[in-house]
Design a protein around this motif. Structure first.
Motif, mmCIF file in Angstrom:
data_model
loop_
_atom_site.group_PDB
_atom_site.id
_atom_site.type_symbol
_atom_site.label_atom_id
_atom_site.label_comp_id
_atom_site.label_asym_id
_atom_site.label_seq_id
_atom_site.Cartn_x
_atom_site.Cartn_y
_atom_site.Cartn_z
ATOM 1 N N PRO A 127 0.844 -1.206 0.000
ATOM 2 C CA PRO A 127 0.000 0.000 0.000
ATOM 3 C C PRO A 127 0.877 1.253 0.000
ATOM 4 N N GLN A 128 0.569 2.183 -0.898
ATOM 5 C CA GLN A 128 1.357 3.406 -1.029
ATOM 6 C C GLN A 128 0.696 4.529 -0.236
ATOM 7 N N THR A 129 0.980 4.563 1.049
ATOM 8 C CA THR A 129 0.468 5.637 1.904
ATOM 9 C C THR A 129 1.609 6.581 2.213
ATOM 10 N N LYS A 130 1.361 7.868 2.091
ATOM 11 C CA LYS A 130 2.366 8.884 2.362
ATOM 12 C C LYS A 130 1.855 9.809 3.458
ATOM 13 N N GLU A 131 2.758 10.149 4.371
ATOM 14 C CA GLU A 131 2.399 11.042 5.477
ATOM 15 C C GLU A 131 3.153 12.358 5.329
ATOM 16 N N TYR A 132 2.435 13.455 5.532
ATOM 17 C CA TYR A 132 3.012 14.789 5.394
ATOM 18 C C TYR A 132 2.694 15.610 6.640
ATOM 19 N N THR A 133 3.658 16.414 7.058
ATOM 20 C CA THR A 133 3.372 17.360 8.132
ATOM 21 C C THR A 133 2.470 18.465 7.590
ATOM 22 N N ALA A 134 1.610 18.994 8.444
ATOM 23 C CA ALA A 134 0.555 19.896 7.975
ATOM 24 C C ALA A 134 0.483 21.144 8.837
ATOM 25 N N ASN A 135 0.130 22.252 8.190
ATOM 26 C CA ASN A 135 -0.139 23.517 8.873
ATOM 27 C C ASN A 135 -1.608 23.875 8.692
ATOM 28 N N VAL A 136 -2.279 24.167 9.786
ATOM 29 C CA VAL A 136 -3.699 24.511 9.747
ATOM 30 C C VAL A 136 -3.852 26.013 9.550
ATOM 31 N N GLU A 137 -4.718 26.391 8.599
ATOM 32 C CA GLU A 137 -4.992 27.801 8.326
ATOM 33 C C GLU A 137 -6.498 28.034 8.285
ATOM 34 N N ALA A 138 -6.895 29.273 8.541
ATOM 35 C CA ALA A 138 -8.305 29.647 8.406
ATOM 36 C C ALA A 138 -8.731 29.516 6.942
ATOM 37 N N ASN B 296 -2.936 44.137 16.444
ATOM 38 C CA ASN B 296 -1.569 44.668 16.414
ATOM 39 C C ASN B 296 -1.425 46.086 16.948
ATOM 40 N N TYR B 297 -2.551 46.753 17.272
ATOM 41 C CA TYR B 297 -2.474 48.142 17.746
ATOM 42 C C TYR B 297 -3.420 48.349 18.920
ATOM 43 N N ASP B 298 -3.240 49.486 19.580
ATOM 44 C CA ASP B 298 -4.122 49.931 20.652
ATOM 45 C C ASP B 298 -4.704 51.292 20.285
ATOM 46 N N PRO B 299 -5.810 51.694 20.937
ATOM 47 C CA PRO B 299 -6.358 53.025 20.688
ATOM 48 C C PRO B 299 -5.307 54.105 20.950
ATOM 49 N N GLY B 300 -5.239 55.093 20.032
ATOM 50 C CA GLY B 300 -4.238 56.148 20.113
ATOM 51 C C GLY B 300 -3.057 55.920 19.192
ATOM 52 N N ASP B 301 -2.850 54.669 18.745
ATOM 53 C CA ASP B 301 -1.754 54.379 17.817
ATOM 54 C C ASP B 301 -2.094 54.866 16.417
ATOM 55 N N MET B 302 -1.032 55.170 15.660
ATOM 56 C CA MET B 302 -1.183 55.426 14.233
ATOM 57 C C MET B 302 -1.090 54.096 13.494
ATOM 58 N N THR B 303 -1.975 53.879 12.549
ATOM 59 C CA THR B 303 -1.904 52.652 11.760
ATOM 60 C C THR B 303 -0.649 52.671 10.884
ATOM 61 N N GLY B 304 -0.124 51.475 10.599
ATOM 62 C CA GLY B 304 1.097 51.363 9.813
ATOM 63 C C GLY B 304 1.031 50.195 8.850
ATOM 64 N N ALA B 305 2.164 49.504 8.715
ATOM 65 C CA ALA B 305 2.253 48.424 7.731
ATOM 66 C C ALA B 305 1.428 47.206 8.126
ATOM 67 N N GLN B 306 1.328 46.938 9.425
ATOM 68 C CA GLN B 306 0.565 45.775 9.884
ATOM 69 C C GLN B 306 -0.928 46.076 9.906
ATOM 70 N N PRO B 307 -1.766 45.035 9.729
ATOM 71 C CA PRO B 307 -3.210 45.250 9.861
ATOM 72 C C PRO B 307 -3.571 45.559 11.309
ATOM 73 N N VAL B 308 -4.637 46.326 11.481
ATOM 74 C CA VAL B 308 -5.102 46.605 12.841
ATOM 75 C C VAL B 308 -5.583 45.311 13.481
ATOM 76 N N LEU B 309 -6.403 44.562 12.734
ATOM 77 C CA LEU B 309 -6.944 43.285 13.199
ATOM 78 C C LEU B 309 -6.875 42.263 12.065
ATOM 79 N N SER B 310 -6.901 40.985 12.437
ATOM 80 C CA SER B 310 -7.078 39.901 11.462
ATOM 81 C C SER B 310 -8.294 39.087 11.888
ATOM 82 N N VAL B 311 -9.142 38.794 10.924
ATOM 83 C CA VAL B 311 -10.356 38.008 11.186
ATOM 84 C C VAL B 311 -10.294 36.749 10.331
ATOM 85 N N GLY B 312 -10.412 35.593 10.974
ATOM 86 C CA GLY B 312 -10.338 34.324 10.267
ATOM 87 C C GLY B 312 -11.662 33.588 10.282
ATOM 88 N N GLN B 313 -11.979 32.957 9.150
ATOM 89 C CA GLN B 313 -13.178 32.123 9.059
ATOM 90 C C GLN B 313 -12.789 30.696 9.421
#
Length: 339
Positions: free
Chosen positions: A49-60, A165-182
């Motif tokens: 039987p040709q079964t192959k196992e792979y390491t996996a990363n879970v993403e939204a 990635n930020y708190d109230p009073g911060d200036m937004t920059g390169a990073q997103p303020v928030l990330s929302v995952g499904q």
């Protein structure tokens, strides 16, 4: 005058010494002629039987990074990491000092446009004035909508806040303020499949998945998408597996293993005791018996199956292989086979 002493050596002593010397010589000859003793087995073909196992990363399944189009100061953040949000929900409110002036300007242009339309209808205005004001109104409306959209940031999907990635009073920059995952009803699991297995992987193939967080439990998924580009460094290509996650037990970032059944192939199988590993090189060899001599052959290992190994190359069906006594062997050495 010096007297000469005469000694008498018994014949028996001479005979004993002569006998010992002869036995030592015979034993020496026997030691020189002793051959390495080995135990052998026969390699055989079988369906593996040709079964192959792979390491996996879970993403939204979907991941949205919530950011304004232009830098601005954060006035309020309404959610925290882990909070559930719905599509259209207000997540972040930014500084709106400019939006009030834009709204006043928009309302002024709108009034002038409506007045120009009324004058045109009674014959006191011109179409050119109406057209000019209409263009100004559209531009002002677009500018206001854009600023409004980037002042009140809303969630485009139903999901969970996965990063802040930020708190109230911060200036937004390169990073997103928030990330929302499904995270439901499905998740993506990414694996890197060897180039050699590319032809065997098909969209829709069933897979089994295990996670360190749930020992002894298996989950079922399917190959959802095969990425067309191969990584030139690792000679692997990304493959996306779809996993149902109705109860949100599985979380992004979890470590897992994906096993894919690719059918069965006819391959040679030998005892794991036949495998000799060459230190420092990682190469594997098997000693093959030819008459009274052995020859070593480099082999490519497949799967380990209990006390046996699948061989992908190097040994043919019916070859007699050495399974014990390899420590004294070298290529071409004569051996004795233990019955």
């Amino acid at each position: 005058m010096m007297k000469i002493k005469h000694y008498i050596i018994p014949v028996a002593v001479v005979a004993f010494a002569s006998s010992c010397t002869q036995k030592e010589a015979e034993q020496s000859v026997e030691v020189k002629e002793e051959l390495p003793i080995v135990t052998v087995d026969v390699a055989h073909d079988m369906e593996v039987p040709q079964t192959k196992e792979y390491t996996a990363n879970v993403e939204a399944w979907n991941l949205n990074n919530i950011s304004p189009a232009t830098p601005n100061r954060i006035k309020k953040i309404n959610v925290e990491v882990g909070d559930r949000v719905r599509a259209g929900q207000t997540l972040v409110i930014l500084d709106s000092s400019n939006i009030d002036q834009l709204k006043i300007n928009l309302d002024q242009i709108k009034r002038e446009y409506n007045r120009a339309v009324e004058l045109l209808e009674i014959g006191a205005g011109t179409q050119q004035s109406v057209d000019q004001l209409k263009a100004q109104l559209d531009a002002a409306n677009s500018q206001y909508s854009n600023i409004l959209e980037n002042t009140v940031l809303k969630s485009p999907i139903n999901g969970v806040v996965t990063a802040r990635n930020y708190d109230p009073g911060d200036m937004t920059g390169a990073q997103p303020v928030l990330s929302v995952g499904q995270l439901t009803p499905d998740l993506k699991i990414m694996i890197n499949v060897s180039e050699n297995d590319m032809s065997a992987i098909k969209a829709g193939m069933p897979v089994t998945i295990t996670f360190d967080a749930f020992p002894g439990e298996t989950f079922s998924g399917k190959v959802n998408r095969i990425y067309p580009t191969i990584d030139a460094t690792t000679r692997t290509f990304e493959t996306e597996v779809r996993l149902a996650n109705p109860q949100e037990r599985i979380k992004p970032g979890m470590f897992g293993r994906v096993t894919i059944d690719m059918g069965a192939q006819q391959h040679v199988v030998v005892s794991d005791r036949a495998i000799v590993r060459q230190s420092g090189s990682g190469n594997k060899y098997v000693y093959v018996l030819n008459g009274n001599h052995v020859n070593f052959r480099k082999v490519e290992l497949g799967q380990r199956m209990g006390t046996d190994y699948e061989l992908l190359d190097g040994i043919a069906d019916g070859d007699t292989v050495v399974i014990t006594g390899q420590t004294r062997l070298a290529d071409g050495v004569e051996v004795q086979v233990k019955k």
